[in-house]
Design a protein around this motif. Structure first.
Motif, PDB file in Angstrom:
ATOM      1  N   ARG A  45       0.831  -1.224   0.000  1.00 17.58           N
ATOM      2  CA  ARG A  45       0.000   0.000   0.000  1.00 17.58           C
ATOM      3  C   ARG A  45       0.858   1.264   0.000  1.00 17.58           C
ATOM      4  O   ARG A  45       0.460   2.288  -0.545  1.00 17.58           O
ATOM      5  N   GLU A  46       2.027   1.165   0.611  1.00 19.65           N
ATOM      6  CA  GLU A  46       2.910   2.340   0.640  1.00 19.65           C
ATOM      7  C   GLU A  46       3.383   2.658  -0.787  1.00 19.65           C
ATOM      8  O   GLU A  46       3.460   3.826  -1.183  1.00 19.65           O
ATOM      9  N   ARG A  47       3.665   1.611  -1.558  1.00 16.95           N
ATOM     10  CA  ARG A  47       4.083   1.808  -2.958  1.00 16.95           C
ATOM     11  C   ARG A  47       2.907   2.369  -3.764  1.00 16.95           C
ATOM     12  O   ARG A  47       3.084   3.283  -4.586  1.00 16.95           O
ATOM     13  N   ASP A  48       1.709   1.836  -3.518  1.00 14.37           N
ATOM     14  CA  ASP A  48       0.521   2.353  -4.221  1.00 14.37           C
ATOM     15  C   ASP A  48       0.359   3.851  -3.950  1.00 14.37           C
ATOM     16  O   ASP A  48       0.076   4.639  -4.860  1.00 14.37           O
ATOM     17  N   ALA A  49       0.519   4.234  -2.680  1.00 11.11           N
ATOM     18  CA  ALA A  49       0.340   5.644  -2.310  1.00 11.11           C
ATOM     19  C   ALA A  49       1.386   6.516  -3.014  1.00 11.11           C
ATOM     20  O   ALA A  49       1.092   7.638  -3.453  1.00 11.11           O
ATOM     21  N   PRO A 101      16.100  16.222   1.260  1.00 11.79           N
ATOM     22  CA  PRO A 101      16.611  15.087   2.032  1.00 11.79           C
ATOM     23  C   PRO A 101      15.470  14.251   2.617  1.00 11.79           C
ATOM     24  O   PRO A 101      14.447  14.788   3.042  1.00 11.79           O
ATOM     25  N   GLY A 102      15.641  12.941   2.590  1.00  9.74           N
ATOM     26  CA  GLY A 102      14.663  12.055   3.225  1.00  9.74           C
ATOM     27  C   GLY A 102      13.540  11.604   2.318  1.00  9.74           C
ATOM     28  O   GLY A 102      12.752  10.732   2.681  1.00  9.74           O
ATOM     29  N   GLU A 103      13.438  12.170   1.113  1.00 16.86           N
ATOM     30  CA  GLU A 103      12.393  11.765   0.163  1.00 16.86           C
ATOM     31  C   GLU A 103      12.654  10.331  -0.323  1.00 16.86           C
ATOM     32  O   GLU A 103      13.820   9.927  -0.443  1.00 16.86           O
ATOM     33  N   PRO A 104      11.592   9.581  -0.668  1.00 22.23           N
ATOM     34  CA  PRO A 104      11.829   8.279  -1.304  1.00 22.23           C
ATOM     35  C   PRO A 104      12.611   8.470  -2.603  1.00 22.23           C
ATOM     36  O   PRO A 104      12.531   9.518  -3.234  1.00 22.23           O
ATOM     37  N   VAL A 105      13.348   7.443  -2.985  1.00 20.70           N
ATOM     38  CA  VAL A 105      14.100   7.472  -4.249  1.00 20.70           C
ATOM     39  C   VAL A 105      13.828   6.173  -4.998  1.00 20.70           C
ATOM     40  O   VAL A 105      13.190   5.261  -4.470  1.00 20.70           O
ATOM     41  N   ARG A 106      14.298   6.103  -6.233  1.00 23.59           N
ATOM     42  CA  ARG A 106      14.145   4.869  -7.008  1.00 23.59           C
ATOM     43  C   ARG A 106      15.523   4.326  -7.357  1.00 23.59           C
ATOM     44  O   ARG A 106      16.433   5.074  -7.685  1.00 23.59           O
ATOM     45  N   GLY A 109      14.887   0.420 -10.678  1.00 22.78           N
ATOM     46  CA  GLY A 109      13.483   0.248 -11.051  1.00 22.78           C
ATOM     47  C   GLY A 109      12.523   0.100  -9.889  1.00 22.78           C
ATOM     48  O   GLY A 109      11.317  -0.039 -10.099  1.00 22.78           O
ATOM     49  N   GLU A 110      13.001   0.124  -8.640  1.00 26.79           N
ATOM     50  CA  GLU A 110      12.109  -0.005  -7.488  1.00 26.79           C
ATOM     51  C   GLU A 110      12.260   1.205  -6.573  1.00 26.79           C
ATOM     52  O   GLU A 110      13.306   1.842  -6.558  1.00 26.79           O
ATOM     53  N   TYR A 111      11.199   1.465  -5.782  1.00 28.44           N
ATOM     54  CA  TYR A 111      11.256   2.592  -4.856  1.00 28.44           C
ATOM     55  C   TYR A 111      11.796   2.127  -3.507  1.00 28.44           C
ATOM     56  O   TYR A 111      11.457   1.030  -3.039  1.00 28.44           O
ATOM     57  N   ILE A 112      12.602   2.968  -2.890  1.00 27.29           N
ATOM     58  CA  ILE A 112      13.071   2.684  -1.534  1.00 27.29           C
ATOM     59  C   ILE A 112      12.964   3.954  -0.685  1.00 27.29           C
ATOM     60  O   ILE A 112      12.930   5.072  -1.209  1.00 27.29           O
ATOM     61  N   GLN A 113      12.911   3.738   0.621  1.00 29.51           N
ATOM     62  CA  GLN A 113      12.872   4.865   1.555  1.00 29.51           C
ATOM     63  C   GLN A 113      14.231   4.979   2.247  1.00 29.51           C
ATOM     64  O   GLN A 113      14.609   4.107   3.031  1.00 29.51           O
ATOM     65  N   PRO A 114      14.993   6.041   1.935  1.00 32.35           N
ATOM     66  CA  PRO A 114      16.253   6.228   2.663  1.00 32.35           C
ATOM     67  C   PRO A 114      15.967   6.451   4.150  1.00 32.35           C
ATOM     68  O   PRO A 114      14.949   7.061   4.505  1.00 32.35           O
ATOM     69  N   GLY A 295      17.390   7.477  -9.222  1.00 26.85           N
ATOM     70  CA  GLY A 295      16.680   8.729  -9.440  1.00 26.85           C
ATOM     71  C   GLY A 295      15.713   9.029  -8.309  1.00 26.85           C
ATOM     72  O   GLY A 295      15.702   8.358  -7.275  1.00 26.85           O
ATOM     73  N   ASN A 296      14.894  10.052  -8.526  1.00 22.53           N
ATOM     74  CA  ASN A 296      13.895  10.414  -7.519  1.00 22.53           C
ATOM     75  C   ASN A 296      12.583   9.686  -7.852  1.00 22.53           C
ATOM     76  O   ASN A 296      12.553   8.800  -8.702  1.00 22.53           O
ATOM     77  N   ILE A 297      11.490  10.072  -7.199  1.00 25.45           N
ATOM     78  CA  ILE A 297      10.253   9.301  -7.422  1.00 25.45           C
ATOM     79  C   ILE A 297       9.708   9.527  -8.836  1.00 25.45           C
ATOM     80  O   ILE A 297       8.930   8.725  -9.328  1.00 25.45           O
ATOM     81  N   PHE A 298      10.128  10.589  -9.496  1.00 27.48           N
ATOM     82  CA  PHE A 298       9.547  10.914 -10.801  1.00 27.48           C
ATOM     83  C   PHE A 298      10.304  10.292 -11.978  1.00 27.48           C
ATOM     84  O   PHE A 298       9.699   9.855 -12.938  1.00 27.48           O
ATOM     85  N   HIS A 299      11.615  10.320 -11.902  1.00 32.33           N
ATOM     86  CA  HIS A 299      12.387   9.753 -13.016  1.00 32.33           C
ATOM     87  C   HIS A 299      13.805   9.399 -12.567  1.00 32.33           C
ATOM     88  O   HIS A 299      14.213   9.742 -11.458  1.00 32.33           O
ATOM     89  N   GLU A 300      14.529   8.715 -13.452  1.00 27.22           N
ATOM     90  CA  GLU A 300      15.893   8.313 -13.128  1.00 27.22           C
ATOM     91  C   GLU A 300      16.870   9.342 -13.671  1.00 27.22           C
ATOM     92  O   GLU A 300      17.408   9.176 -14.767  1.00 27.22           O
ATOM     93  N   GLY A 301      17.059  10.405 -12.922  1.00 33.62           N
ATOM     94  CA  GLY A 301      17.927  11.492 -13.393  1.00 33.62           C
ATOM     95  C   GLY A 301      19.405  11.131 -13.399  1.00 33.62           C
ATOM     96  O   GLY A 301      20.218  11.894 -13.906  1.00 33.62           O
ATOM     97  N   HIS A 302      19.761   9.981 -12.837  1.00 29.53           N
ATOM     98  CA  HIS A 302      21.179   9.632 -12.753  1.00 29.53           C
ATOM     99  C   HIS A 302      21.506   8.311 -13.438  1.00 29.53           C
ATOM    100  O   HIS A 302      22.302   7.514 -12.950  1.00 29.53           O
TER     101      HIS A 302
END
Ligand SMILES: C[S@@+](CC[C@H](N)C(=O)[O-])C[C@H]1O[C@@H](n2cnc3c(N)ncnc32)[C@H](O)[C@@H]1O
Length: 310
Positions: A45-49, A101-106, A109-114, A295-302
């Motif tokens: 559900r956290e990923r869905d949100a 700082p502290g935002e989720p990142v990707r 291909g998967e999201y993680i919470q630093p 990258g961040n939650i929107f795209h893979e900027g790196h």
């Protein structure tokens, strides 16, 4: 640490970079060990949100990249310039204010919470230092186009003390920071105003020079030919571009499909890798590396591509 919380070790980073742990030089291993890489997966559900948050953002009228954005960059880097002076020339003051700082990142291909607020800065520093260590070892000098605060030229100065560094940006406070880096931190660096939409033909690269761009091609949208032609003509020994490349996404993978929509809506870089592939087919350039992953939650900027003129 909770059960799901873990950190990335040398072997994890090597896998993410597509190399063996023994390929990582000692400086990179040390950097990994001293970085804040604790994180936990974002699932269910956290990923869905999180995905819902991205979709809602995509429904908003987002600001589009382009020539009209120069004043925004001047204002942002002006703030960093002031903070750099106020801090007594502390490198930490060069981190852009838009880094949250502290935002989720990707990652991969998967999201993680630093867990640590330093995760994003530390992870990107590892990526950038790796590119310099792997591909810029033999370069005579290093040029970054769209260097912003020059935060990503600092790892080059640390790996290769004394090697001439050049930072170009169309925003003037960038050169102010560079002057202070040379004067107060003893870095062999020069800055110059440079517009990647209209490359200055008087800018020359010494034989054996290396070129890096990090997050600046993004801002060119589809207007990439003048800068690409400029680079090819100067025949640098190596070019590393770190950005979000639409050709490297898998449109059938949800986080990638959203990244493609995000980049399109913001008018970000389009076609860079396709043009390089066409040049490779003609025997003009050759790829040395292609990698996506962070990258961040929107795209893979790196993500990055590394290439050279044949
Ligand atoms: C996302 S920032 C990245 C800055 C820096 N490379 C870094 O990694 O911290 C994008 C940079 O590209 C610069 N930029 C955007 N369009 C440009 C152009 N047409 N010519 C030169 N620089 C440009 C901006 O001023 C900004 O410094």
């Amino acid at each position: 640490m909770t059960a799901a919380t873990r950190s990335y070790e040398v072997a994890d980073i090597a896998r993410q970079l597509g190399v063996s742990p023994t390929d990582l030089p000692a400086q990179i291993c040390e950097l990994i060990r001293t970085s804040h890489l604790e994180h936990r997966p974002i699932e269910g559900r956290e990923r869905d949100a999180l995905i819902l948050r991205v979709i809602r953002e995509l429904e908003k009228p987002l600001e589009v990249a382009g020539e009209h954005r120069l004043p925004r960059w001047e204002m942002g880097w002006g703030e960093n310039l002031d903070a750099f002076i106020a801090s007594g020339y502390d490198f930490a003051a060069l981190v852009p204010k838009f880094v949250r700082p502290g935002e989720p990142v990707r990652i991969q291909g998967e999201y993680i919470q630093p867990i640590s607020t330093g995760f994003d800065v530390d992870y990107i520093r590892i990526l950038v230092t790796w590119l310099y260590a792997r591909y810029f070892d033999q370069t005579s000098e290093i040029h970054e186009f769209g260097c912003g605060t020059s935060q990503n030229l600092i790892p080059a100065a640390q790996l290769y003390p004394g090697r001439p560094l050049f930072g170009y940006d169309w925003a003037k406070p960038s050169q102010g920071i560079i002057d202070l880096l040379a004067e107060h931190r003893g870095i062999n660096i020069k800055g110059q105003v440079f517009d990647m939409f209209r490359p200055d033909p008087s800018v020359k690269l010494a034989p054996g020079a290396g070129v890096i761009t990090i997050g600046s091609l993004e801002q060119l949208g589809t207007k990439i030919d003048p800068f690409l032609d400029f680079l090819i003509e100067r025949r640098p020994a190596v070019v590393a571009n770190m950005d979000s490349f639409n050709e490297l996404y898998d449109p059938e993978h949800l986080p990638d499909a959203l990244a493609l929509r995000y980049d399109r809506k913001r008018g970000y870089l389009e076609g860079w890798v396709s043009k390089l592939r066409a040049l490779e087919a003609k025997g003009v350039i050759e790829f040395l590396d292609q990698r996506r992953g962070y990258g961040n939650i929107f795209h893979e900027g790196h993500g990055y591509v590394v290439w050279r003129v044949v």
